[in-house]
Design a protein around this motif. Sequence first.
Motif, PDB file in Angstrom:
ATOM      1  N   ALA A 132      -7.703  -2.418   0.232  1.00  0.00           N
ATOM      2  CA  ALA A 132      -8.629  -3.444   1.027  1.00  0.00           C
ATOM      3  C   ALA A 132      -9.720  -3.459   0.213  1.00  0.00           C
ATOM      4  CB  ALA A 132      -8.881  -3.181   2.239  1.00  0.00           C
ATOM      5  N   SER A 133     -10.578  -2.277  -0.272  1.00  0.00           N
ATOM      6  CA  SER A 133     -11.878  -2.290  -0.891  1.00  0.00           C
ATOM      7  C   SER A 133     -11.704  -2.907  -2.036  1.00  0.00           C
ATOM      8  CB  SER A 133     -11.889  -0.609  -0.936  1.00  0.00           C
ATOM      9  OG  SER A 133     -13.503  -0.701  -1.557  1.00  0.00           O
ATOM     10  N   ALA A 134     -10.534  -2.703  -3.001  1.00  0.00           N
ATOM     11  CA  ALA A 134     -10.541  -3.108  -4.325  1.00  0.00           C
ATOM     12  C   ALA A 134     -10.545  -4.659  -4.201  1.00  0.00           C
ATOM     13  CB  ALA A 134      -9.170  -2.483  -4.737  1.00  0.00           C
ATOM     14  N   VAL A 135      -9.707  -5.158  -3.075  1.00  0.00           N
ATOM     15  CA  VAL A 135      -9.524  -6.710  -2.976  1.00  0.00           C
ATOM     16  C   VAL A 135     -11.107  -7.328  -2.687  1.00  0.00           C
ATOM     17  CG1 VAL A 135      -8.883  -8.530  -1.710  1.00  0.00           C
ATOM     18  CG2 VAL A 135      -7.169  -6.837  -2.369  1.00  0.00           C
ATOM     19  N   ARG A 136     -11.725  -6.632  -1.815  1.00  0.00           N
ATOM     20  CA  ARG A 136     -13.003  -7.218  -1.643  1.00  0.00           C
ATOM     21  C   ARG A 136     -14.047  -7.121  -2.656  1.00  0.00           C
ATOM     22  NH1 ARG A 136     -12.961  -8.714   3.277  1.00  0.00           N
ATOM     23  NH2 ARG A 136     -11.628  -7.885   5.036  1.00  0.00           N
ATOM     24  N   LYS A 137     -13.850  -5.752  -3.304  1.00  0.00           N
ATOM     25  CA  LYS A 137     -14.712  -5.753  -4.725  1.00  0.00           C
ATOM     26  C   LYS A 137     -14.486  -6.814  -5.587  1.00  0.00           C
ATOM     27  CE  LYS A 137     -16.344  -2.416  -7.890  1.00  0.00           C
ATOM     28  NZ  LYS A 137     -16.206  -0.825  -8.307  1.00  0.00           N
ATOM     29  N   ALA A 138     -13.239  -7.080  -5.762  1.00  0.00           N
ATOM     30  CA  ALA A 138     -12.851  -8.417  -6.701  1.00  0.00           C
ATOM     31  C   ALA A 138     -13.259  -9.826  -6.084  1.00  0.00           C
ATOM     32  CB  ALA A 138     -11.376  -8.041  -7.016  1.00  0.00           C
ATOM     33  N   GLY A 139     -13.759  -9.823  -4.869  1.00  0.00           N
ATOM     34  CA  GLY A 139     -14.104 -10.916  -4.357  1.00  0.00           C
ATOM     35  C   GLY A 139     -12.975 -11.838  -3.537  1.00  0.00           C
ATOM     36  N   MET A 146      -4.307  -0.831  14.657  1.00  0.00           N
ATOM     37  CA  MET A 146      -5.204  -1.277  13.495  1.00  0.00           C
ATOM     38  C   MET A 146      -6.268  -0.215  13.183  1.00  0.00           C
ATOM     39  SD  MET A 146      -6.896  -3.884  12.011  1.00  0.00           S
ATOM     40  CE  MET A 146      -6.383  -5.567  12.670  1.00  0.00           C
ATOM     41  N   PRO A 147      -5.991   0.478  11.834  1.00  0.00           N
ATOM     42  CA  PRO A 147      -6.839   1.494  11.739  1.00  0.00           C
ATOM     43  C   PRO A 147      -8.536   1.432  11.662  1.00  0.00           C
ATOM     44  CG  PRO A 147      -5.276   0.871  10.014  1.00  0.00           C
ATOM     45  CD  PRO A 147      -5.292  -0.196  10.783  1.00  0.00           C
ATOM     46  N   LYS A 148      -8.956   2.351  12.196  1.00  0.00           N
ATOM     47  CA  LYS A 148     -10.579   2.226  12.365  1.00  0.00           C
ATOM     48  C   LYS A 148     -11.090   2.064  11.004  1.00  0.00           C
ATOM     49  CE  LYS A 148     -14.415   5.378  14.098  1.00  0.00           C
ATOM     50  NZ  LYS A 148     -14.692   6.561  14.664  1.00  0.00           N
ATOM     51  N   GLY A 149     -12.212   1.141  10.869  1.00  0.00           N
ATOM     52  CA  GLY A 149     -12.670   0.864   9.785  1.00  0.00           C
ATOM     53  C   GLY A 149     -12.161  -0.071   8.809  1.00  0.00           C
ATOM     54  N   PHE A 150     -10.834  -0.554   9.304  1.00  0.00           N
ATOM     55  CA  PHE A 150     -10.290  -1.610   8.365  1.00  0.00           C
ATOM     56  C   PHE A 150     -10.383  -2.886   8.918  1.00  0.00           C
ATOM     57  CE2 PHE A 150      -6.513  -4.357   7.713  1.00  0.00           C
ATOM     58  CZ  PHE A 150      -6.349  -4.397   6.330  1.00  0.00           C
ATOM     59  N   ARG A 151     -10.635  -3.939   8.138  1.00  0.00           N
ATOM     60  CA  ARG A 151     -10.889  -5.184   8.474  1.00  0.00           C
ATOM     61  C   ARG A 151     -10.223  -6.304   7.430  1.00  0.00           C
ATOM     62  NH1 ARG A 151     -14.725  -8.956   6.651  1.00  0.00           N
ATOM     63  NH2 ARG A 151     -15.806  -7.550   5.460  1.00  0.00           N
ATOM     64  N   THR A 200       0.843  -1.472  -0.063  1.00  0.00           N
ATOM     65  CA  THR A 200      -0.141  -0.032  -0.238  1.00  0.00           C
ATOM     66  C   THR A 200       0.736   1.167   0.055  1.00  0.00           C
ATOM     67  OG1 THR A 200      -0.075   0.136   2.348  1.00  0.00           O
ATOM     68  CG2 THR A 200      -1.529  -1.244   1.541  1.00  0.00           C
ATOM     69  N   ARG A 201       0.302   2.345  -0.027  1.00  0.00           N
ATOM     70  CA  ARG A 201       0.976   3.783  -0.154  1.00  0.00           C
ATOM     71  C   ARG A 201       1.765   3.903   1.128  1.00  0.00           C
ATOM     72  NH1 ARG A 201      -3.120   7.698  -1.624  1.00  0.00           N
ATOM     73  NH2 ARG A 201      -3.688   8.129   0.438  1.00  0.00           N
ATOM     74  N   GLU A 202       1.262   3.140   2.379  1.00  0.00           N
ATOM     75  CA  GLU A 202       1.892   3.424   3.552  1.00  0.00           C
ATOM     76  C   GLU A 202       3.029   2.386   3.527  1.00  0.00           C
ATOM     77  OE1 GLU A 202      -2.766   3.898   4.235  1.00  0.00           O
ATOM     78  OE2 GLU A 202      -1.083   2.452   3.195  1.00  0.00           O
ATOM     79  N   GLU A 203       3.262   1.598   2.591  1.00  0.00           N
ATOM     80  CA  GLU A 203       4.341   0.577   2.684  1.00  0.00           C
ATOM     81  C   GLU A 203       3.975  -0.779   3.454  1.00  0.00           C
ATOM     82  OE1 GLU A 203       6.974   0.524   0.860  1.00  0.00           O
ATOM     83  OE2 GLU A 203       6.865   2.506   0.026  1.00  0.00           O
ATOM     84  N   VAL A 204       2.670  -0.794   3.886  1.00  0.00           N
ATOM     85  CA  VAL A 204       1.874  -1.997   4.538  1.00  0.00           C
ATOM     86  C   VAL A 204       1.757  -2.983   3.536  1.00  0.00           C
ATOM     87  CG1 VAL A 204      -0.063  -2.813   5.643  1.00  0.00           C
ATOM     88  CG2 VAL A 204       0.853  -0.588   6.210  1.00  0.00           C
ATOM     89  N   HIS A 205       2.229  -4.333   3.760  1.00  0.00           N
ATOM     90  CA  HIS A 205       2.115  -5.383   2.920  1.00  0.00           C
ATOM     91  C   HIS A 205       0.803  -6.266   3.303  1.00  0.00           C
ATOM     92  CE1 HIS A 205       6.698  -6.168   1.707  1.00  0.00           C
ATOM     93  NE2 HIS A 205       6.010  -4.583   1.395  1.00  0.00           N
ATOM     94  N   LEU A 206       0.013  -6.258   2.263  1.00  0.00           N
ATOM     95  CA  LEU A 206      -1.275  -7.057   2.065  1.00  0.00           C
ATOM     96  C   LEU A 206      -1.184  -8.373   1.500  1.00  0.00           C
ATOM     97  CD1 LEU A 206      -3.810  -4.253   2.397  1.00  0.00           C
ATOM     98  CD2 LEU A 206      -2.833  -5.415   4.388  1.00  0.00           C
ATOM     99  N   LEU A 207      -1.578  -9.530   1.820  1.00  0.00           N
ATOM    100  CA  LEU A 207      -1.669 -10.478   0.904  1.00  0.00           C
ATOM    101  C   LEU A 207      -3.483 -10.867   0.366  1.00  0.00           C
ATOM    102  CD1 LEU A 207       0.220 -13.230   3.220  1.00  0.00           C
ATOM    103  CD2 LEU A 207       1.176 -12.146   1.206  1.00  0.00           C
TER     104      LEU A 207
END
Length: 245
Positions: free
Chosen positions: A141-148, A170-175, A72-79
Amino acid sequence: MQTFRADLHLHTVLSPCGDVSMSPAGIVSACAGLGISILGVTDHNTTRQCRIVTELAEEQGLFVLPGVELTTREEVHLLAYFGSLGEAEAFQGWIDDHLTVIRNRPELFGYQVVVDRTESVVYQEERLLIASLTTDIHETASAVRKAGGLLVCAHVAKGKNSLFSQLGIMPKGFRADALEVARKEHRDQVCRRFPVVSGLPFVCGSDAHYVEDIGSVTTEFTLETPGLDEIRLALAGGGGRKVAL
């Protein structure tokens, strides 16, 4: 129900940090020899090596969860993991639209190549894949969820490129669907430091960049059959499906 051993964090030669031993054939051979029946292909910001790994794995009776390790833009790695090759490859279009354009310098960062089943190079990625996306953690995260897709926060106990090393909270609203650790004991350390995640499911992944690291840590899933929906159920503790580190 059956128990399946999984390594959900594998880098191929397409990642600039991936060793030449991490060809599709090399990965599949190693997993078959180690009794790993579910493989997560998670190259940095690309899904382009998933198809060949999947084809070779299916010939060995192994299941591939096609995925990607996003920065992500914050340099956080998400799988992110997808239920089919088609979904993963469709998501590549979103990645291409949002990857910061920096030209790769192989002498500094490593080669970024797609290889076929005979280990011949069929494509070389010119953009630096370890660059960040232009989207923040919420947008990604929103893009990943939108893509299923299924979303896992990568190596959350690490002091670099993890959710907590970069943001401290843990950012507010992030899941996320799960958090990943490199060792079972790291789960308790993370939960003590960040109690807000103590109720979330955890998985283990090797984050292998060398073939000898494959399977160094694994996750066991109790499922009816291998598949994204079954794994999603296991992470949620539903329908008798289970996850164990």
